[in-house]
Motif scaffolding. Structure first.
Motif, PDB file in Angstrom:
ATOM      1  N   ALA A  53      96.865  19.858  76.391  1.00 18.18           N
ATOM      2  CA  ALA A  53      95.990  20.647  75.519  1.00 18.18           C
ATOM      3  C   ALA A  53      96.567  20.745  74.112  1.00 18.18           C
ATOM      4  O   ALA A  53      95.844  20.613  73.112  1.00 18.18           O
ATOM      5  CB  ALA A  53      95.790  22.047  76.109  1.00 18.18           C
ATOM      6  N   LEU A  54      97.881  20.959  74.020  1.00 17.47           N
ATOM      7  CA  LEU A  54      98.517  21.062  72.703  1.00 17.47           C
ATOM      8  C   LEU A  54      98.444  19.724  71.962  1.00 17.47           C
ATOM      9  O   LEU A  54      98.176  19.687  70.752  1.00 17.47           O
ATOM     10  CB  LEU A  54      99.969  21.509  72.869  1.00 17.47           C
ATOM     11  CG  LEU A  54     100.749  21.782  71.581  1.00 17.47           C
ATOM     12  CD1 LEU A  54     100.058  22.849  70.744  1.00 17.47           C
ATOM     13  CD2 LEU A  54     102.179  22.217  71.912  1.00 17.47           C
ATOM     14  N   ALA A  55      98.656  18.630  72.685  1.00 17.59           N
ATOM     15  CA  ALA A  55      98.535  17.314  72.057  1.00 17.59           C
ATOM     16  C   ALA A  55      97.107  17.067  71.579  1.00 17.59           C
ATOM     17  O   ALA A  55      96.892  16.485  70.506  1.00 17.59           O
ATOM     18  CB  ALA A  55      98.958  16.228  73.052  1.00 17.59           C
ATOM     19  N   ALA A  56      96.132  17.506  72.365  1.00 22.51           N
ATOM     20  CA  ALA A  56      94.732  17.335  71.965  1.00 22.51           C
ATOM     21  C   ALA A  56      94.429  18.096  70.681  1.00 22.51           C
ATOM     22  O   ALA A  56      93.672  17.625  69.823  1.00 22.51           O
ATOM     23  CB  ALA A  56      93.809  17.805  73.090  1.00 22.51           C
ATOM     24  N   LEU A  57      95.046  19.269  70.521  1.00 16.81           N
ATOM     25  CA  LEU A  57      94.820  20.076  69.317  1.00 16.81           C
ATOM     26  C   LEU A  57      95.542  19.503  68.109  1.00 16.81           C
ATOM     27  O   LEU A  57      94.968  19.376  67.021  1.00 16.81           O
ATOM     28  CB  LEU A  57      95.292  21.519  69.559  1.00 16.81           C
ATOM     29  CG  LEU A  57      94.450  22.379  70.494  1.00 16.81           C
ATOM     30  CD1 LEU A  57      95.214  23.637  70.874  1.00 16.81           C
ATOM     31  CD2 LEU A  57      93.124  22.754  69.843  1.00 16.81           C
ATOM     32  N   VAL A  58      96.816  19.154  68.292  1.00 12.44           N
ATOM     33  CA  VAL A  58      97.662  18.778  67.154  1.00 12.44           C
ATOM     34  C   VAL A  58      97.499  17.309  66.785  1.00 12.44           C
ATOM     35  O   VAL A  58      97.344  16.967  65.610  1.00 12.44           O
ATOM     36  CB  VAL A  58      99.137  19.092  67.467  1.00 12.44           C
ATOM     37  CG1 VAL A  58     100.041  18.613  66.339  1.00 12.44           C
ATOM     38  CG2 VAL A  58      99.324  20.591  67.694  1.00 12.44           C
ATOM     39  N   VAL A  59      97.528  16.440  67.795  1.00 13.07           N
ATOM     40  CA  VAL A  59      97.454  15.000  67.532  1.00 13.07           C
ATOM     41  C   VAL A  59      96.003  14.527  67.514  1.00 13.07           C
ATOM     42  O   VAL A  59      95.572  13.832  66.593  1.00 13.07           O
ATOM     43  CB  VAL A  59      98.263  14.212  68.587  1.00 13.07           C
ATOM     44  CG1 VAL A  59      98.187  12.720  68.302  1.00 13.07           C
ATOM     45  CG2 VAL A  59      99.714  14.689  68.599  1.00 13.07           C
ATOM     46  N   GLY A  60      95.249  14.922  68.550  1.00 11.75           N
ATOM     47  CA  GLY A  60      93.864  14.493  68.623  1.00 11.75           C
ATOM     48  C   GLY A  60      92.919  15.261  67.740  1.00 11.75           C
ATOM     49  O   GLY A  60      91.787  14.831  67.500  1.00 11.75           O
ATOM     50  N   ARG A  61      93.373  16.433  67.242  1.00 12.02           N
ATOM     51  CA  ARG A  61      92.557  17.284  66.374  1.00 12.02           C
ATOM     52  C   ARG A  61      91.193  17.617  66.992  1.00 12.02           C
ATOM     53  O   ARG A  61      90.176  17.682  66.307  1.00 12.02           O
ATOM     54  CB  ARG A  61      92.367  16.636  64.995  1.00 12.02           C
ATOM     55  CG  ARG A  61      93.672  16.409  64.256  1.00 12.02           C
ATOM     56  CD  ARG A  61      93.452  15.899  62.847  1.00 12.02           C
ATOM     57  NE  ARG A  61      94.697  15.655  62.160  1.00 12.02           N
ATOM     58  CZ  ARG A  61      95.404  16.586  61.512  1.00 12.02           C
ATOM     59  NH1 ARG A  61      94.951  17.833  61.491  1.00 12.02           N
ATOM     60  NH2 ARG A  61      96.533  16.288  60.914  1.00 12.02           N
ATOM     61  N   LEU A  62      91.193  17.818  68.298  1.00 19.00           N
ATOM     62  CA  LEU A  62      89.963  18.210  68.962  1.00 19.00           C
ATOM     63  C   LEU A  62      89.643  19.671  68.650  1.00 19.00           C
ATOM     64  O   LEU A  62      90.549  20.485  68.465  1.00 19.00           O
ATOM     65  CB  LEU A  62      90.089  18.031  70.474  1.00 19.00           C
ATOM     66  CG  LEU A  62      90.200  16.605  70.992  1.00 19.00           C
ATOM     67  CD1 LEU A  62      90.268  16.607  72.517  1.00 19.00           C
ATOM     68  CD2 LEU A  62      89.031  15.755  70.519  1.00 19.00           C
ATOM     69  N   PRO A  63      88.371  20.044  68.607  1.00 24.81           N
ATOM     70  CA  PRO A  63      88.002  21.442  68.376  1.00 24.81           C
ATOM     71  C   PRO A  63      88.514  22.323  69.511  1.00 24.81           C
ATOM     72  O   PRO A  63      88.569  21.888  70.676  1.00 24.81           O
ATOM     73  CB  PRO A  63      86.466  21.413  68.358  1.00 24.81           C
ATOM     74  CG  PRO A  63      86.103  19.994  68.096  1.00 24.81           C
ATOM     75  CD  PRO A  63      87.194  19.164  68.710  1.00 24.81           C
ATOM     76  N   PRO A  64      88.886  23.568  69.215  1.00 25.36           N
ATOM     77  CA  PRO A  64      89.383  24.459  70.268  1.00 25.36           C
ATOM     78  C   PRO A  64      88.439  24.623  71.445  1.00 25.36           C
ATOM     79  O   PRO A  64      88.884  24.737  72.586  1.00 25.36           O
ATOM     80  CB  PRO A  64      89.591  25.787  69.534  1.00 25.36           C
ATOM     81  CG  PRO A  64      89.857  25.393  68.123  1.00 25.36           C
ATOM     82  CD  PRO A  64      89.004  24.178  67.882  1.00 25.36           C
ATOM     83  N   ILE A  65      87.122  24.618  71.182  1.00 24.24           N
ATOM     84  CA  ILE A  65      86.181  24.826  72.284  1.00 24.24           C
ATOM     85  C   ILE A  65      86.294  23.700  73.308  1.00 24.24           C
ATOM     86  O   ILE A  65      86.181  23.926  74.523  1.00 24.24           O
ATOM     87  CB  ILE A  65      84.736  24.971  71.762  1.00 24.24           C
ATOM     88  CG1 ILE A  65      83.800  25.329  72.918  1.00 24.24           C
ATOM     89  CG2 ILE A  65      84.278  23.718  71.049  1.00 24.24           C
ATOM     90  CD1 ILE A  65      82.392  25.653  72.499  1.00 24.24           C
ATOM     91  N   VAL A  66      86.538  22.462  72.843  1.00 29.53           N
ATOM     92  CA  VAL A  66      86.688  21.334  73.760  1.00 29.53           C
ATOM     93  C   VAL A  66      87.945  21.522  74.604  1.00 29.53           C
ATOM     94  O   VAL A  66      87.944  21.276  75.826  1.00 29.53           O
ATOM     95  CB  VAL A  66      86.749  20.012  72.966  1.00 29.53           C
ATOM     96  CG1 VAL A  66      87.035  18.844  73.909  1.00 29.53           C
ATOM     97  CG2 VAL A  66      85.453  19.790  72.207  1.00 29.53           C
ATOM     98  N   VAL A  67      89.018  21.984  73.982  1.00 32.14           N
ATOM     99  CA  VAL A  67      90.268  22.201  74.697  1.00 32.14           C
ATOM    100  C   VAL A  67      90.105  23.322  75.716  1.00 32.14           C
ATOM    101  O   VAL A  67      90.609  23.237  76.843  1.00 32.14           O
ATOM    102  CB  VAL A  67      91.394  22.509  73.700  1.00 32.14           C
ATOM    103  CG1 VAL A  67      92.677  22.896  74.429  1.00 32.14           C
ATOM    104  CG2 VAL A  67      91.644  21.310  72.791  1.00 32.14           C
ATOM    105  N   VAL A  68      89.407  24.384  75.341  1.00 30.73           N
ATOM    106  CA  VAL A  68      89.198  25.509  76.261  1.00 30.73           C
ATOM    107  C   VAL A  68      88.418  25.060  77.489  1.00 30.73           C
ATOM    108  O   VAL A  68      88.785  25.364  78.636  1.00 30.73           O
ATOM    109  CB  VAL A  68      88.475  26.664  75.543  1.00 30.73           C
ATOM    110  CG1 VAL A  68      88.016  27.716  76.553  1.00 30.73           C
ATOM    111  CG2 VAL A  68      89.386  27.297  74.512  1.00 30.73           C
ATOM    112  N   VAL A  69      87.341  24.325  77.280  1.00 32.70           N
ATOM    113  CA  VAL A  69      86.533  23.848  78.409  1.00 32.70           C
ATOM    114  C   VAL A  69      87.366  22.912  79.288  1.00 32.70           C
ATOM    115  O   VAL A  69      87.338  22.996  80.522  1.00 32.70           O
ATOM    116  CB  VAL A  69      85.255  23.140  77.903  1.00 32.70           C
ATOM    117  CG1 VAL A  69      84.520  22.475  79.064  1.00 32.70           C
ATOM    118  CG2 VAL A  69      84.340  24.141  77.203  1.00 32.70           C
ATOM    119  N   GLY A  70      88.133  22.024  78.658  1.00 34.30           N
ATOM    120  CA  GLY A  70      88.962  21.110  79.434  1.00 34.30           C
ATOM    121  C   GLY A  70      90.005  21.839  80.259  1.00 34.30           C
ATOM    122  O   GLY A  70      90.256  21.486  81.422  1.00 34.30           O
TER     123      GLY A  70
END
Length: 399
Positions: free
Chosen positions: A369-386
């Protein structure tokens, strides 16, 4: 710019803010970008210089910077009622969604559900990202890093609501005495909807209410009053807004036993999945907290956490030009900002990490999840659902 008559209606301000409240995902920094596009580019209610001055004001006060920016712009457009309309429109969607989640969580046993555990894992990743971003911007040099580390260590050892106040005050004192003042920038005159006399009155009310909050914890005080005072205190003392309110609210409502650790972390995780301000988390706490509870409790908690913002904005705006030119004010604020980095880092460890990460699979979910936020720059809502899906899957697999 002179104190020109207001040219907009309260309804116009409310609808513009409601549009932002329904669509502004991504946290306070993203909100500022949404606000600029809506109010400067699209509606042309103010220019870039004025927007930048309102942003500097909102970031210099305790409370939620993006919400305060919206309130200030709404006040400029349609007076004090316009400021209230801007706050209501921006806050209402997220508050309604979080209250609905609280009512469901209160009526059913969701504390042990896998997807709720996933929300807590999402909170770990999101707060970790916030610590990293804030540390880079608010503690970039060794002197401010030292203040942040000191605040972190004190917060870990001294687990008490008074600790947050002491750490913020110490940061201000160290900044005043030892740090260099950042440049004040170009000042643009901002109109005020309050006279200087009314502004002093608003600041006096803010200070008196804050001074009374310790008395609300005394034996025999109605618990609903104590919880309301704790939430007001959090709104009055948090610098940086957003994620930084986490340790203050945790100390205010979890430590006395009004909200459980699981309820707190699950709600904080859910708050990442809704648009609008993170301070709407207070509505969830008010709805699920034992002394308040329900929709009425949510309204009380929401008003309590935002009242300091209204009082401070109305009180400071007439004096803003002088404040921003004061090197002492800027030095103290620099120290406070470094101290809150340490506070948030301590909250990342306890309760966010200790309340969520129980196993190696949990650690793996947080890392992804942290990699998705920092490296992938995914929106928080996508990370929360995942993370919610991952938590439910881990529960189905037995851990």
């Amino acid at each position: 710019m002179s104190d020109a008559p207001r040219t907009g209606s309260v309804g116009e301000v409310f609808l513009a803010a409601l549009r932002l409240g329904l669509t502004s995902f991504g946290g306070p920094v993203a909100h500022i970008g949404y606000f600029r596009r809506e109010y400067v580019d699209r509606r042309r209610w103010l220019d870039d210089a004025e927007f930048g001055e309102y942003l500097a004001l909102s970031q210099s006060l305790p409370g939620p910077a993006s919400s305060q920016l919206g309130i200030a712009i709404g006040t400029r457009r349609a007076g004090i009622p316009g400021g209230a309309a801007a706050w209501l429109g921006f806050t209402l969607p997220s508050a309604a969604l979080l209250v609905a989640f609280a009512l469901v969580a209160s009526a059913t046993d969701v504390a042990s559900a896998g997807w709720v555990h996933g929300l807590k894992l999402a909170a770990v990743a999101i707060v970790a990202q916030a610590v990293w971003v804030l540390a880079r911007s608010l503690a970039p040099d060794w002197s401010r890093k030292a203040i942040a580390v000191g605040g972190f260590l004190v917060a870990l050892v001294w687990v008490d609501p008074a600790a947050q106040v002491a750490i913020i005050a110490a940061g201000a004192a160290i900044g005043l005495l030892a740090l260099n003042a950042p440049p004040s920038g170009r000042e643009t005159h901002l109109p005020s909807s309050t006279s200087r006399v009314a502004a002093v009155g608003a600041l006096a009310v803010f200070a008196v209410l804050l001074a009374l909050t310790p008395l609300a914890r005394a034996p025999g005080v109605e618990p609903s009053i104590s919880m309301t005072a704790a939430i007001y205190r959090a709104g009055a003392l948090v610098f940086g807004g957003g994620h930084v309110v986490l340790p203050l609210l945790h100390a205010g409502v979890v430590d006395p036993g009004w909200v459980s650790e699981n309820q707190f972390l699950a709600g904080y995780g859910a708050a990442q999945a809704v648009p609008g301000p993170l301070f709407s988390f207070a509505a969830y706490l008010g709805a699920i907290g034992t002394p308040l509870g329900g929709i009425g409790g949510a309204i009380v908690a929401l008003l309590a956490i935002y009242l300091p913002s209204f009082l401070l904005l109305l009180g400071v705006l007439p004096f803003w030009a002088g404040l921003r030119e004061s090197p002492a004010f800027r030095r103290a604020l620099t120290g406070v900002n470094a101290a809150v980095v340490g506070l948030l880092a301590a909250a990342l460890y306890r309760p966010v990490w200790t309340g969520a990460v129980d196993s190696s699979p949990d650690l793996a979910v947080v890392a992804v999840a942290l990699a998705a936020l920092v490296v992938g720059r995914l929106p928080p809502i996508v990370v929360v659902v995942g993370c919610a899906v991952a938590g439910q899957s881990l529960a189905a697999l037995g851990g």
